[in-house]
Design a protein around this motif. Sequence first.
Motif, PDB file in Angstrom:
ATOM      1  N   TYR A  48       6.412   2.495  -8.013  1.00  0.00           N
ATOM      2  CA  TYR A  48       6.458   3.294  -6.803  1.00  0.00           C
ATOM      3  C   TYR A  48       5.080   3.513  -6.054  1.00  0.00           C
ATOM      4  O   TYR A  48       5.021   4.133  -4.794  1.00  0.00           O
ATOM      5  N   LEU A  50       1.909   1.727  -7.224  1.00  0.00           N
ATOM      6  CA  LEU A  50       0.957   0.690  -7.311  1.00  0.00           C
ATOM      7  C   LEU A  50       0.718  -0.087  -6.056  1.00  0.00           C
ATOM      8  O   LEU A  50      -0.492  -0.610  -5.786  1.00  0.00           O
ATOM      9  N   SER A  51       1.624  -0.558  -5.293  1.00  0.00           N
ATOM     10  CA  SER A  51       1.395  -1.280  -4.271  1.00  0.00           C
ATOM     11  C   SER A  51       0.270  -0.803  -3.201  1.00  0.00           C
ATOM     12  O   SER A  51      -0.144  -1.666  -2.607  1.00  0.00           O
ATOM     13  N   CYS A  52       0.219   0.594  -3.086  1.00  0.00           N
ATOM     14  CA  CYS A  52      -0.572   1.163  -2.089  1.00  0.00           C
ATOM     15  C   CYS A  52      -1.911   1.722  -2.826  1.00  0.00           C
ATOM     16  O   CYS A  52      -3.041   1.083  -2.377  1.00  0.00           O
ATOM     17  N   HIS A  53      -1.997   2.234  -3.809  1.00  0.00           N
ATOM     18  CA  HIS A  53      -3.114   2.828  -4.603  1.00  0.00           C
ATOM     19  C   HIS A  53      -3.629   1.835  -5.606  1.00  0.00           C
ATOM     20  O   HIS A  53      -4.627   2.115  -6.187  1.00  0.00           O
ATOM     21  N   GLN A  54      -2.845   0.515  -5.852  1.00  0.00           N
ATOM     22  CA  GLN A  54      -3.732  -0.608  -6.558  1.00  0.00           C
ATOM     23  C   GLN A  54      -3.409  -0.226  -8.020  1.00  0.00           C
ATOM     24  O   GLN A  54      -3.563   0.827  -8.343  1.00  0.00           O
ATOM     25  N   ASP A  56      -5.486  -0.724 -10.308  1.00  0.00           N
ATOM     26  CA  ASP A  56      -6.831  -0.059 -10.931  1.00  0.00           C
ATOM     27  C   ASP A  56      -7.065   1.516 -10.173  1.00  0.00           C
ATOM     28  O   ASP A  56      -7.861   2.246 -10.801  1.00  0.00           O
ATOM     29  N   GLY A  57      -6.035   1.847  -9.572  1.00  0.00           N
ATOM     30  CA  GLY A  57      -6.034   3.221  -9.164  1.00  0.00           C
ATOM     31  C   GLY A  57      -7.399   3.445  -7.834  1.00  0.00           C
ATOM     32  O   GLY A  57      -7.594   4.523  -7.474  1.00  0.00           O
ATOM     33  N   GLY A  58      -7.729   2.183  -7.580  1.00  0.00           N
ATOM     34  CA  GLY A  58      -8.920   2.341  -6.678  1.00  0.00           C
ATOM     35  C   GLY A  58      -8.678   2.453  -5.030  1.00  0.00           C
ATOM     36  O   GLY A  58      -9.426   2.515  -4.214  1.00  0.00           O
ATOM     37  N   GLY A  59      -7.236   2.265  -4.875  1.00  0.00           N
ATOM     38  CA  GLY A  59      -7.024   2.382  -3.352  1.00  0.00           C
ATOM     39  C   GLY A  59      -7.232   1.077  -2.703  1.00  0.00           C
ATOM     40  O   GLY A  59      -7.485   0.145  -3.150  1.00  0.00           O
ATOM     41  N   VAL A  60      -7.184   1.363  -1.350  1.00  0.00           N
ATOM     42  CA  VAL A  60      -7.566   0.288  -0.440  1.00  0.00           C
ATOM     43  C   VAL A  60      -8.450   0.620   0.648  1.00  0.00           C
ATOM     44  O   VAL A  60      -8.224   1.606   1.445  1.00  0.00           O
ATOM     45  N   GLN A  61      -9.636   0.047   0.864  1.00  0.00           N
ATOM     46  CA  GLN A  61     -10.750   0.623   1.829  1.00  0.00           C
ATOM     47  C   GLN A  61      -9.983   1.193   2.996  1.00  0.00           C
ATOM     48  O   GLN A  61      -9.400   0.196   3.896  1.00  0.00           O
ATOM     49  N   MET A  63      -7.495   2.273   4.134  1.00  0.00           N
ATOM     50  CA  MET A  63      -6.117   2.469   4.154  1.00  0.00           C
ATOM     51  C   MET A  63      -5.331   3.566   3.343  1.00  0.00           C
ATOM     52  O   MET A  63      -4.602   4.540   3.406  1.00  0.00           O
ATOM     53  N   ASN A  64      -5.751   3.162   1.896  1.00  0.00           N
ATOM     54  CA  ASN A  64      -5.047   4.046   0.975  1.00  0.00           C
ATOM     55  C   ASN A  64      -5.909   4.405   0.183  1.00  0.00           C
ATOM     56  O   ASN A  64      -6.779   3.765  -0.290  1.00  0.00           O
ATOM     57  N   ASN A 101      -3.300   4.687   6.609  1.00  0.00           N
ATOM     58  CA  ASN A 101      -1.674   4.425   6.222  1.00  0.00           C
ATOM     59  C   ASN A 101      -1.097   5.651   6.065  1.00  0.00           C
ATOM     60  O   ASN A 101      -1.581   6.883   5.675  1.00  0.00           O
TER      61      ASN A 101
END
Lengths: 147, 427
Positions: A48, A50-54, A56-61, A63-64, A101
């Motif tokens: 639920y 991983l797809s956004c927070h990735q 490695d938990g590093g998120g997305v610049q 966005m997330n 996001n």
Amino acid sequence: MKKALVILFLIAPFCPLLIQAQSKPKPKTKVAGTSASIARGSKVYTQYCLSCHQADGGGVQNMNPPLTKTTYVLGDKTRLIKVVLNGFTQAVDIDGQSYSNNMAPHDFLKDQEIADVLTYVRNNFTNKASAVKLAEVKAVRAGNKKK
Amino acid sequence: MKNKIAKLLLPVAAIVGSILFAALKYDSSNVVADADNAGLKLPSGFGALVVAQTGASARHLAVTPQGDIYVKLARPKDGKGILTLHEESNGKATITGGFGNYGGTGMYIKKGYMYASSNSEVFRYKLDENNHVISPDKPEIIITGLKMGRQHETKSLVLDNNDNVYVNIGAWFNSCQEHDRGLHSMGIPGCPILDSMGGIWQFKANKLNQSYAEGVHYAIGLRNVVGLDWNQQNNQLFVMQHGRDQLHDIFPEMFTTKQNAELPAECMYALRKGDNAGWPFMYYDQIQHKKILAPEYGGDGKKEADAKFIDPAAAYPGHMAPNGLLFYTGSMFPEKYKNGAFIAFHGSWNRAPEPQAGYFVVFQPFKNGKPFGEWEVFADNFSGSADKTARGRADHRPCGLAQGKDGSLYVTDDSKGTIYRIIYNKK
């Protein structure tokens, strides 16, 4: 089966102690309880979050946001539980950065799943913080509904 | 006697002339590629150099024949939302200034004006004969009051040859659900926000203070467009849509994580006035080669969408985020590139847990104004390594594209702010 292995792995270092004090297994259940919660939480995370927070938990610049040592992750547990229950779409900076996001409410997760995933997040991705308990999630959800 | 004077004057005239020429025209004959090609992997015969490190969120850019570069920044740096750079004869540029205290994406030069956008407005700046902005602090506001959400808020722009500006207005949703990105949340019937976003609007380039009422709703059903360009061969607008996210997250029983990584396609559309590309009611499946009904509107990954929605001109793998589109009209590159399209793919996030993809510039061959043949990766390794690409931890992320006077290709990176220039070496 997996759970049993995890427990075994965790109590292994305490074995000499346990042999000496077999009648007092209390510390064992506490550690094992958290680690089991972390193991379950990892699965919830994969499904639920991983797809956004990735991974490695590093998120997305831009966005997330990352979940690495953020004030939300390490801070007040009530606020943290509410992020999962209600989602997050506020235009606020998270540790000095803004993210575009929308995180949808995850109130469909069971109390135990929320406790597990947050305990996992708070003990992964370089974080080290206390577990989130089932009772804490229950209480926040109850208060959340009234509003 | 006359002859003598002429002989004496000739060198003087030549010197004066060459000084004037140098001032007006920038000589790029000394431009050479960096020894490591700026870290990029390119087809043989091509080279690349780092033009400048701006350290800013460099989005779209414009390059002038005089060797000036204007870069639009997503967020102003030191109060400047547009950076100006000037190139030396070796191709290396230094930041010479900046202006415009607003963030944004759009940047385009046409017929003596520079057009730049914030996330809700479009400004125009008159240029002098050297393509310098005459009044950096007094732009004309030609378009205002455009809606912007938290996501898909940027406004890209391009002009045709008849004084029209085309602006994308991105939809502030992923797929127009009741709860944006929520599990099993269904689509809002009719998706009413399409009246003012999720499409392309056409405005006049030379009229002030236009908004929705003055604009033409040119194309509808485009979730978000960042890369767009005017095709001069057949006089038509081409856009790159950012396809919807999270098919698996929202409908896990219909789509596997593998399907989610590939679908839907990132589509190139050739638009005509009145076209409807179908967002949010459909998405394009590049594996089945079909327009598929969106699950939020009753689809199941197989049911086909209403045939009234237009087909894409070309389709690319999912989530790679096309942020720049440029039709190549130069003559520096080999013949096959002429009139074809370069596409800057910013790189994916929504392929996780599968490996991420993109972070490269693609070449799409064209023939007679239509995509013709397979696309190919043209410039790769902006990310720094295959592993960084897979993890989505790219060093650089390609965003804007521009063509230099000599036919070289400029690429911006909005992550670290590197400006690249790709040249062809073979004679």
